[in-house]
Motif scaffolding. Structure first.
Motif, PDB file in Angstrom:
ATOM      1  N   ALA A 186       0.843  -1.193   0.000  1.00 10.99           N
ATOM      2  CA  ALA A 186       0.000   0.000   0.000  1.00 10.99           C
ATOM      3  C   ALA A 186       0.876   1.240   0.000  1.00 10.99           C
ATOM      4  O   ALA A 186       1.850   1.328   0.749  1.00 10.99           O
ATOM      5  N   ALA A 187       0.521   2.190  -0.857  1.00  8.88           N
ATOM      6  CA  ALA A 187       1.256   3.453  -0.946  1.00  8.88           C
ATOM      7  C   ALA A 187       0.268   4.605  -0.962  1.00  8.88           C
ATOM      8  O   ALA A 187      -0.819   4.499  -1.528  1.00  8.88           O
ATOM      9  N   GLU A 188       0.651   5.715  -0.328  1.00  5.44           N
ATOM     10  CA  GLU A 188      -0.165   6.925  -0.362  1.00  5.44           C
ATOM     11  C   GLU A 188       0.116   7.711  -1.633  1.00  5.44           C
ATOM     12  O   GLU A 188       1.275   7.845  -2.048  1.00  5.44           O
ATOM     13  N   LEU A 189      -0.931   8.217  -2.222  1.00  9.34           N
ATOM     14  CA  LEU A 189      -0.807   9.125  -3.355  1.00  9.34           C
ATOM     15  C   LEU A 189      -1.249  10.495  -2.877  1.00  9.34           C
ATOM     16  O   LEU A 189      -2.411  10.697  -2.525  1.00  9.34           O
ATOM     17  N   LEU A 190      -0.306  11.428  -2.840  1.00  9.94           N
ATOM     18  CA  LEU A 190      -0.586  12.749  -2.280  1.00  9.94           C
ATOM     19  C   LEU A 190       0.086  13.802  -3.138  1.00  9.94           C
ATOM     20  O   LEU A 190       1.305  13.778  -3.326  1.00  9.94           O
ATOM     21  N   GLU A 191      -0.736  14.681  -3.688  1.00  3.08           N
ATOM     22  CA  GLU A 191      -0.243  15.780  -4.529  1.00  3.08           C
ATOM     23  C   GLU A 191       0.646  15.268  -5.654  1.00  3.08           C
ATOM     24  O   GLU A 191       1.707  15.824  -5.960  1.00  3.08           O
ATOM     25  N   GLY A 192       0.198  14.175  -6.281  1.00  2.00           N
ATOM     26  CA  GLY A 192       0.899  13.641  -7.436  1.00  2.00           C
ATOM     27  C   GLY A 192       2.122  12.812  -7.128  1.00  2.00           C
ATOM     28  O   GLY A 192       2.794  12.335  -8.051  1.00  2.00           O
ATOM     29  N   GLU A 193       2.426  12.601  -5.861  1.00  2.00           N
ATOM     30  CA  GLU A 193       3.594  11.799  -5.491  1.00  2.00           C
ATOM     31  C   GLU A 193       3.165  10.547  -4.740  1.00  2.00           C
ATOM     32  O   GLU A 193       2.182  10.549  -4.005  1.00  2.00           O
TER      33      GLU A 193
END
Length: 408
Positions: A186-193
């Motif tokens: 699982a990875a966070e996607l935040l402000e395109g990153e």
């Protein structure tokens, strides 16, 4: 609140009704039902959207949804939890048939084939959202509202447990992958990153008789049985592919289909795997290294198409790249090839084109465009690779009709 008679299923997970001359797209209903429906979206014009909240006359095939979030006003991930599995597949087959008829002028009886495992516990990849207080959840239908669900019955059992057990950055999205080895990434996607959160980030899969290693975000089929089904249907579609021939695998991802094609053409053949995603092309290079027929090309298909006939003029492939393709396989994103690109592909003269598609409307438009270049739809396999949703996976085989001018 509208009192409506529900008509045919339509593309998008709803059925069509009419009220006072306007079309009403009704979710949570089945063809032949009479329902009370609450309007959920109305921008004027010829149609509005509604949820069936009371069923006054049930249709055969209606069941109680497996998930309490699947009803009106709830999660937008599932469209057909109120229908039994056979009915779901009948609805999907009807949509594919209607799209082919309406957009490509092809009338054909369609069967939607079930994959192993049943309608629950199949989803290995999903996108979650995060509430303002850091809890992971799923979005309501056509809404930014985040529902803090406790689990998801269509997800592989246990896949979401480590994700739901911790807090995440408010307003972020979470990309969840549960691989064939049983590891959740699982990875966070935040402000395109992308910010890694859980798991090693390297997914391990097994399909088409091979082991695969790829970055977790790289494309892979969502249903555990879909990869093998798509590969088998593609191999049927390419037909009499012979050793030494040339195949282009457009939008080839990590090389799943290319590997199977390489086995067919042998070491003297050429399989050109074209993909724009660097994670996928990197994985393809590693996973296909033992197959001398395979060549990996990184780039957007529409940008590199004209140069592909020159691919292979190197030590890796000798002079084999100077030939046009004998067969083309294309697995484009949901929007399909589009009329322009389909026309360019059809103009290359391959004897067969195998088109893998997850959107029946886009497929039908592409089939119509390819027909203008001389291709006929020969076969179509439709798989229920996304049970409980309105989505399907299609594998269409198109064959080139003889040119009367060439015959003379």
């Amino acid at each position: 609140m509208l009192d409506v008679e529900v008509g045919a299923v339509a593309h998008g997970g709803h059925c069509v009704a009419r009220h006072e001359g306007r079309v009403v797209f009704v979710r949570h209903a089945l063809p032949g039902e009479r329902v009370h429906a609450v309007v959920t979206e109305d921008n004027g014009g010829s149609f509005c959207r509604a949820d069936a909240v009371t069923v006054l006359r049930e249709a055969p095939g209606r069941v109680e949804p497996a998930c309490p979030w699947a009803g009106p006003g709830g999660c937008g991930g599932c469209d057909f939890q109120h229908a039994d599995h056979d009915t779901q597949r009948d609805l999907k087959a009807a949509v594919v048939a209607e799209q082919l008829s309406h957009l490509a002028g092809i009338d054909r009886e369609i069967t939607c084939e079930a994959l192993p495992g049943g309608p629950l516990g199949w989803r290995t990849r999903m996108r979650m959202a995060v509430t303002d207080d850091g809890r992971p959840g799923l979005r309501a239908h056509r809404s930014h509202e985040v529902l803090p669900v406790g689990d998801c019955p269509i997800a592989v059992p246990g896949a979401l447990a480590p994700v739901l057990a911790q807090d995440w950055t408010p307003t972020a999205e979470i990309e969840v992958v549960h691989d064939g080895a049983g590891e959740t990434h699982a990875a966070e996607l935040l402000e395109g990153e992308r910010h890694p959160g859980i798991g090693s980030g390297t997914a391990h899969e097994h399909a088409a008789g091979r082991d695969w290693e790829l970055p977790a975000p790289a494309f892979w089929q969502v249903h555990p049985g879909a990869a093998d089904a798509v590969v088998a249907a593609t191999l049927d579609g390419v037909g009499d592919l012979r050793p030494g021939e040339t195949v282009w695998d457009l939008y080839g991802g990590a090389g799943l289909i290319a590997a199977a094609l390489a086995e067919r053409v042998g070491p003297d053949g050429l399989v050109v795997n074209v993909e724009s995603d660097p994670d996928a092309t990197g994985a393809a290079g590693r996973n296909l290294a033992d197959l001398p027929a395979c060549r990996i090309v990184r780039g957007r298909v529409e940008k590199v198409l004209d140069s592909l006939v020159r691919v292979g003029a190197s030590e890796a492939t000798g002079d084999r790249g100077s030939r046009p393709p004998d067969v083309i396989v294309a697995d484009p994103p949901r929007k399909g090839l589009g009329r322009t690109l389909a026309g360019r592909i059809g103009g290359l003269g391959a004897r067969r084109i195998v088109h893998v598609a997850c959107d029946p409307a886009a497929l039908a438009r592409d089939v119509a465009a390819l027909a203008e270049t001389g291709y006929r739809l020969d076969d179509l396999r439709v798989f229920d690779a996304f049970p409980m949703t309105h989505h399907v996976e299609c594998v269409a085989t198109l064959v080139r009709e003889p040119d009367p001018q060439e015959a003379r």
